[in-house]
Structures are given as C-alpha cells and as structure tokens.
Scaffold this motif. Structure first.
Motif, PDB file in Angstrom:
ATOM      1  N   ILE A   1     -13.897  -0.808   2.837  1.00  0.00           N
ATOM      2  CA  ILE A   1     -13.334  -0.512   1.520  1.00  0.00           C
ATOM      3  C   ILE A   1     -13.592   0.959   1.210  1.00  0.00           C
ATOM      4  O   ILE A   1     -14.711   1.451   1.395  1.00  0.00           O
ATOM      5  CB  ILE A   1     -13.979  -1.386   0.427  1.00  0.00           C
ATOM      6  CG1 ILE A   1     -13.755  -2.870   0.714  1.00  0.00           C
ATOM      7  CG2 ILE A   1     -13.412  -1.037  -0.952  1.00  0.00           C
ATOM      8  CD1 ILE A   1     -14.467  -3.786  -0.253  1.00  0.00           C
ATOM      9  N   TYR A   2     -12.557   1.646   0.733  1.00  0.00           N
ATOM     10  CA  TYR A   2     -12.668   3.054   0.354  1.00  0.00           C
ATOM     11  C   TYR A   2     -12.248   3.176  -1.118  1.00  0.00           C
ATOM     12  O   TYR A   2     -11.129   2.809  -1.486  1.00  0.00           O
ATOM     13  CB  TYR A   2     -11.771   3.924   1.228  1.00  0.00           C
ATOM     14  CG  TYR A   2     -12.113   3.843   2.695  1.00  0.00           C
ATOM     15  CD1 TYR A   2     -13.100   4.659   3.246  1.00  0.00           C
ATOM     16  CD2 TYR A   2     -11.473   2.924   3.530  1.00  0.00           C
ATOM     17  CE1 TYR A   2     -13.426   4.577   4.595  1.00  0.00           C
ATOM     18  CE2 TYR A   2     -11.793   2.833   4.873  1.00  0.00           C
ATOM     19  CZ  TYR A   2     -12.771   3.659   5.400  1.00  0.00           C
ATOM     20  OH  TYR A   2     -13.104   3.562   6.730  1.00  0.00           O
TER      21      TYR A   2
ATOM     22  N   PRO B   1       0.804  -1.232   0.000  1.00  0.00           N
ATOM     23  CA  PRO B   1       0.000   0.000   0.000  1.00  0.00           C
ATOM     24  C   PRO B   1       0.835   1.280   0.000  1.00  0.00           C
ATOM     25  O   PRO B   1       0.523   2.226  -0.746  1.00  0.00           O
ATOM     26  CB  PRO B   1      -0.821  -0.142   1.279  1.00  0.00           C
ATOM     27  CG  PRO B   1      -1.019  -1.616   1.420  1.00  0.00           C
ATOM     28  CD  PRO B   1       0.287  -2.211   0.970  1.00  0.00           C
TER      29      PRO B   1
ATOM     30  N   ARG C   1      -3.208   1.177   8.298  1.00  0.00           N
ATOM     31  CA  ARG C   1      -4.516   0.515   8.376  1.00  0.00           C
ATOM     32  C   ARG C   1      -4.850  -0.256   7.097  1.00  0.00           C
ATOM     33  O   ARG C   1      -5.676  -1.161   7.122  1.00  0.00           O
ATOM     34  CB  ARG C   1      -5.603   1.573   8.624  1.00  0.00           C
ATOM     35  CG  ARG C   1      -5.592   2.196  10.012  1.00  0.00           C
ATOM     36  CD  ARG C   1      -6.363   1.347  11.004  1.00  0.00           C
ATOM     37  NE  ARG C   1      -7.746   1.173  10.613  1.00  0.00           N
ATOM     38  CZ  ARG C   1      -8.733   2.036  10.841  1.00  0.00           C
ATOM     39  NH1 ARG C   1      -8.478   3.177  11.471  1.00  0.00           N
ATOM     40  NH2 ARG C   1      -9.970   1.778  10.476  1.00  0.00           N
ATOM     41  N   TYR C   2      -4.214   0.097   5.999  1.00  0.00           N
ATOM     42  CA  TYR C   2      -4.584  -0.500   4.720  1.00  0.00           C
ATOM     43  C   TYR C   2      -3.839  -1.808   4.463  1.00  0.00           C
ATOM     44  O   TYR C   2      -2.619  -1.885   4.634  1.00  0.00           O
ATOM     45  CB  TYR C   2      -4.331   0.487   3.575  1.00  0.00           C
ATOM     46  CG  TYR C   2      -5.310   1.638   3.586  1.00  0.00           C
ATOM     47  CD1 TYR C   2      -6.626   1.445   3.187  1.00  0.00           C
ATOM     48  CD2 TYR C   2      -4.933   2.898   4.034  1.00  0.00           C
ATOM     49  CE1 TYR C   2      -7.543   2.487   3.215  1.00  0.00           C
ATOM     50  CE2 TYR C   2      -5.843   3.944   4.062  1.00  0.00           C
ATOM     51  CZ  TYR C   2      -7.144   3.726   3.653  1.00  0.00           C
ATOM     52  OH  TYR C   2      -8.050   4.759   3.691  1.00  0.00           O
ATOM     53  N   GLU C   3      -4.599  -2.805   4.046  1.00  0.00           N
ATOM     54  CA  GLU C   3      -4.034  -4.128   3.769  1.00  0.00           C
ATOM     55  C   GLU C   3      -3.789  -4.355   2.281  1.00  0.00           C
ATOM     56  O   GLU C   3      -2.941  -5.165   1.907  1.00  0.00           O
ATOM     57  CB  GLU C   3      -4.965  -5.213   4.307  1.00  0.00           C
ATOM     58  CG  GLU C   3      -5.148  -5.166   5.821  1.00  0.00           C
ATOM     59  CD  GLU C   3      -6.008  -6.296   6.334  1.00  0.00           C
ATOM     60  OE1 GLU C   3      -6.469  -7.126   5.521  1.00  0.00           O
ATOM     61  OE2 GLU C   3      -6.225  -6.365   7.564  1.00  0.00           O
TER      62      GLU C   3
ATOM     63  N   VAL D   1      -4.208  -2.128  -1.735  1.00  0.00           N
ATOM     64  CA  VAL D   1      -4.598  -0.941  -2.481  1.00  0.00           C
ATOM     65  C   VAL D   1      -4.345  -1.199  -3.965  1.00  0.00           C
ATOM     66  O   VAL D   1      -3.298  -1.729  -4.342  1.00  0.00           O
ATOM     67  CB  VAL D   1      -3.812   0.310  -2.039  1.00  0.00           C
ATOM     68  CG1 VAL D   1      -4.280   1.540  -2.818  1.00  0.00           C
ATOM     69  CG2 VAL D   1      -3.958   0.541  -0.540  1.00  0.00           C
TER      70      VAL D   1
ATOM     71  N   HIS E   1     -17.781   4.339   0.147  1.00  0.00           N
ATOM     72  CA  HIS E   1     -17.260   3.548   1.261  1.00  0.00           C
ATOM     73  C   HIS E   1     -18.229   2.401   1.507  1.00  0.00           C
ATOM     74  O   HIS E   1     -19.433   2.537   1.305  1.00  0.00           O
ATOM     75  CB  HIS E   1     -17.157   4.374   2.550  1.00  0.00           C
ATOM     76  CG  HIS E   1     -16.460   5.682   2.394  1.00  0.00           C
ATOM     77  ND1 HIS E   1     -16.561   6.682   3.330  1.00  0.00           N
ATOM     78  CD2 HIS E   1     -15.639   6.167   1.418  1.00  0.00           C
ATOM     79  CE1 HIS E   1     -15.849   7.720   2.944  1.00  0.00           C
ATOM     80  NE2 HIS E   1     -15.291   7.435   1.784  1.00  0.00           N
TER      81      HIS E   1
ATOM     82  N   ALA F   1      -9.741  -5.505  -3.425  1.00  0.00           N
ATOM     83  CA  ALA F   1      -9.158  -4.278  -3.961  1.00  0.00           C
ATOM     84  C   ALA F   1      -9.074  -4.307  -5.482  1.00  0.00           C
ATOM     85  O   ALA F   1      -9.275  -3.283  -6.143  1.00  0.00           O
ATOM     86  CB  ALA F   1      -7.765  -4.057  -3.371  1.00  0.00           C
TER      87      ALA F   1
ATOM     88  N   ALA G   1      -8.984   1.110  -1.803  1.00  0.00           N
ATOM     89  CA  ALA G   1      -8.128   0.775  -0.664  1.00  0.00           C
ATOM     90  C   ALA G   1      -8.923  -0.014   0.371  1.00  0.00           C
ATOM     91  O   ALA G   1     -10.039   0.370   0.721  1.00  0.00           O
ATOM     92  CB  ALA G   1      -7.564   2.052  -0.050  1.00  0.00           C
ATOM     93  N   VAL G   2      -8.338  -1.092   0.874  1.00  0.00           N
ATOM     94  CA  VAL G   2      -9.035  -2.029   1.746  1.00  0.00           C
ATOM     95  C   VAL G   2      -8.343  -2.118   3.099  1.00  0.00           C
ATOM     96  O   VAL G   2      -7.125  -2.350   3.168  1.00  0.00           O
ATOM     97  CB  VAL G   2      -9.102  -3.432   1.104  1.00  0.00           C
ATOM     98  CG1 VAL G   2      -9.835  -4.412   2.013  1.00  0.00           C
ATOM     99  CG2 VAL G   2      -9.786  -3.367  -0.262  1.00  0.00           C
ATOM    100  N   THR G   3      -9.119  -1.928   4.160  1.00  0.00           N
ATOM    101  CA  THR G   3      -8.631  -2.139   5.521  1.00  0.00           C
ATOM    102  C   THR G   3      -9.130  -3.505   5.994  1.00  0.00           C
ATOM    103  O   THR G   3      -9.655  -4.291   5.209  1.00  0.00           O
ATOM    104  CB  THR G   3      -9.128  -1.037   6.466  1.00  0.00           C
ATOM    105  OG1 THR G   3     -10.535  -1.191   6.666  1.00  0.00           O
ATOM    106  CG2 THR G   3      -8.834   0.344   5.910  1.00  0.00           C
TER     107      THR G   3
END
Length: 311
Positions: free
Chosen positions: A101-102, A80, A129-131, A133, A144, A168, A95-97
């Motif tokens: 998802i954002y 990320p 925080r992001y796993e 992207v 979101h 993602a 982007a995925v936490t």
C-alpha cells in the motif's frame, strides 16, 4: 460464521509459545459486530446502547470491531488509471498493489517506452501494478506498508474478493474508547481457522485497521477515555463507538454515535459501569430484544442488555 462458532482460533502474536486459546464466544462477538451494523436502519433517529458483561474484557471489543468492519459494504472505486488521470499535484491518494500500500501525494504520470508509470507517495511504479486507488480528503505524509492479509475471516464472509478496494478506501465509522494500550494489544491477537492446519492466522488489526502512526491505511480511531472527556467531538463522525471498561463507559452520555457498545469487565470489583448504564436506561428508553430484534444471543458466561434512547 454462526454464533458460538468453534471454527476459529485466537492466539497472541507476541507469545507464539503459548497454547492457542479456544473459546465459543469468539465467533459470537464477531457476529455481534455485523448484527449491529445491520441494525442502523432500524434506529429511526435514536441511539442503540448495548451493554455486554463479560468475565474479562480481553478481546471483546476487538472481536466486535472486527465483525463491524468486515460487514461494511465494499467501496465502489473507479479504475486506477481514471483516478490517476483525474489527479493533480494537490491530490493525495492511497494506492494498493497485490502486496503493498502506498499513501501520499500524487506526483504525475510518466510515459515510458513500453508502459505508463505513476508516482504516488514518492514511489514510481507501472500503472498496471495497482489494483485499487482512492483519493484522500486530507493531506498526509508519504507512507508505505505491506498489504494486510485478508486471512480466514475475510475469506469466510467474502470480503477478500474486494480486499484491495477495502484497503484503499476503508470506512471511518467506528471508534474504540478505553485504555488505548490494551485495545491495541488485543488487536494484535491473531485469528485463524481451527479446522485448517495449514491456515496462517492474521491479527485482528488487519480488519479493524487502527489509526496508528506510520500506517499506510487506517480506519478505526483508538482513543483513550480521557481524550473523549477533553474533546467529545472525536467520536461525532462515527456510526458506532465501543466503550471498553468503566473508564470509557462513564462518558456514555457524551457519546452521540448511533450505536454504542459498553463492555463491562466483571473481573473488576466495581459496579460503577453498570450504574451508569442503568441510569441511561431510565431516561425515556425503549427495550430492544436481543434475539428478536438484534438477532443475536449472548454466549455462555456473557450477559447483555440493549435499549434505545433519544439522541
């Protein structure tokens, strides 16, 4: 998962008071989706047409689609922080936490007193925080959503290990054609492990990721049959198309995807779908063995026919 597996249960998310539906064909149709993806390298420039005749159309397309999506290879994404550092103000990201998802525009990195933060889709969060992207090809509105649960099926086939990356950057190689309302209702059906009383079923849409308004991640187009008639190019970029019912099957000759699945509903007293498929079969086709070549056997009550034609 083996064909005809009885280790899965299927129920309606919008009607929890109804008894859970059990059927041996659930696992078989999911397996079929994975077998179809595996068959692509064997096509040699031709198109595979698979006709599946079912007592009723309910869930067949959704289950096959789930198997197709779950058998896709996991995407290989950069870390990320590398994606964020390479992004500009014209970059759009997904982007995925661990739980959300954002999706939206990248708006920059900010150095805080203790940690590096990033703004994606109008949301400021720590980079840590992001796993996973992924950069998007086109501009999108900010959205979101809660991260879809991987559920039993993804855990069973090992897709849960790369779940963040899959959410993602999901593949965009499948289209479902038919009555869009019915197909989306089928995708809302929940599936789980019948042998685990503590398992929480999740909707099939978690795997198929239909492209619907407001979704933060999407993969599969769900197209009404008349739209294909107006714009056949809708399905050109896809590797597979599932045509649900005669309303979609009548456009078979306009579909150029390498793999086409035709779901014939025998509860409808109309032979038009079968006639369209047999006409396609009579045009310089080559038979494909279900057991020997496709390595799939229809469950009880289901009939199937497969052949290839020139594209």
């Amino acid at each position: 998962m083996t064909e005809g597996s009885s280790s899965v249960r299927l129920g309606l998310a919008d009607a929890p008071e109804r008894a859970v539906e059990w059927a041996p064909w659930i696992g078989s149709f999911i397996v079929l989706g994975s077998r179809l993806r595996r068959f692509i390298p064997k096509l040699d420039g031709r198109q595979l047409v698979l006709a599946v005749s079912v007592p009723q159309r309910d869930y067949a397309a959704a289950l096959i689609a789930s198997g197709w999506m779950l058998s896709s290879p996991a995407p290989e994404l950069a870390d990320p922080i590398e994606v964020f550092q390479a992004a500009t103000r014209t970059t759009y990201l997904r982007a995925v936490t661990s739980n959300r998802i954002y999706t939206g525009a990248f708006a920059g990195l900010r150095v805080g007193p203790e940690e590096l933060r990033v703004i994606v889709a109008d949301k400021l969060l720590p980079v840590a925080r992001y796993e996973a992207v992924a950069e998007l090809d086109t501009a999108v509105e900010s959205s979101h959503s809660v991260l879809p649960a991987p559920g039993f099926l993804a855990q069973f086939v090992g897709a849960s290990e790369s779940w963040a990356a899959r959410m993602a950057d999901p593949p965009s190689d499948l289209v479902l054609v038919g009555t869009a309302k019915w197909l989306l209702q089928d995708l809302a059906a929940c599936i789980g492990n019948a042998e685990d009383p503590e398992d929480v079923p999740c909707p099939l849409s978690n795997y198929v990721l239909p492209e619907v308004k407001g979704a933060a991640t999407w993969s599969t187009q769900v197209v009404s049959a008349p739209k294909v008639a107006d714009d056949p190019h809708l399905v050109e970029r896809c590797q597979a198309a599932i045509l649900d019912g005669y309303g979609a099957i009548k456009y078979l000759n306009d579909i150029l995807a390498p793999i086409v699945v035709c779901v014939i509903d025998r509860s409808v007293a109309d032979e038009s779908a079968a006639e369209t498929i047999m006409e396609a079969r009579s045009s310089n086709s080559r038979p494909v063995g279900l057991k020997g070549e496709l390595q799939w056997q229809p469950p009880g009550g289901v009939e199937a026919l497969a052949f290839t034609v020139a594209l």
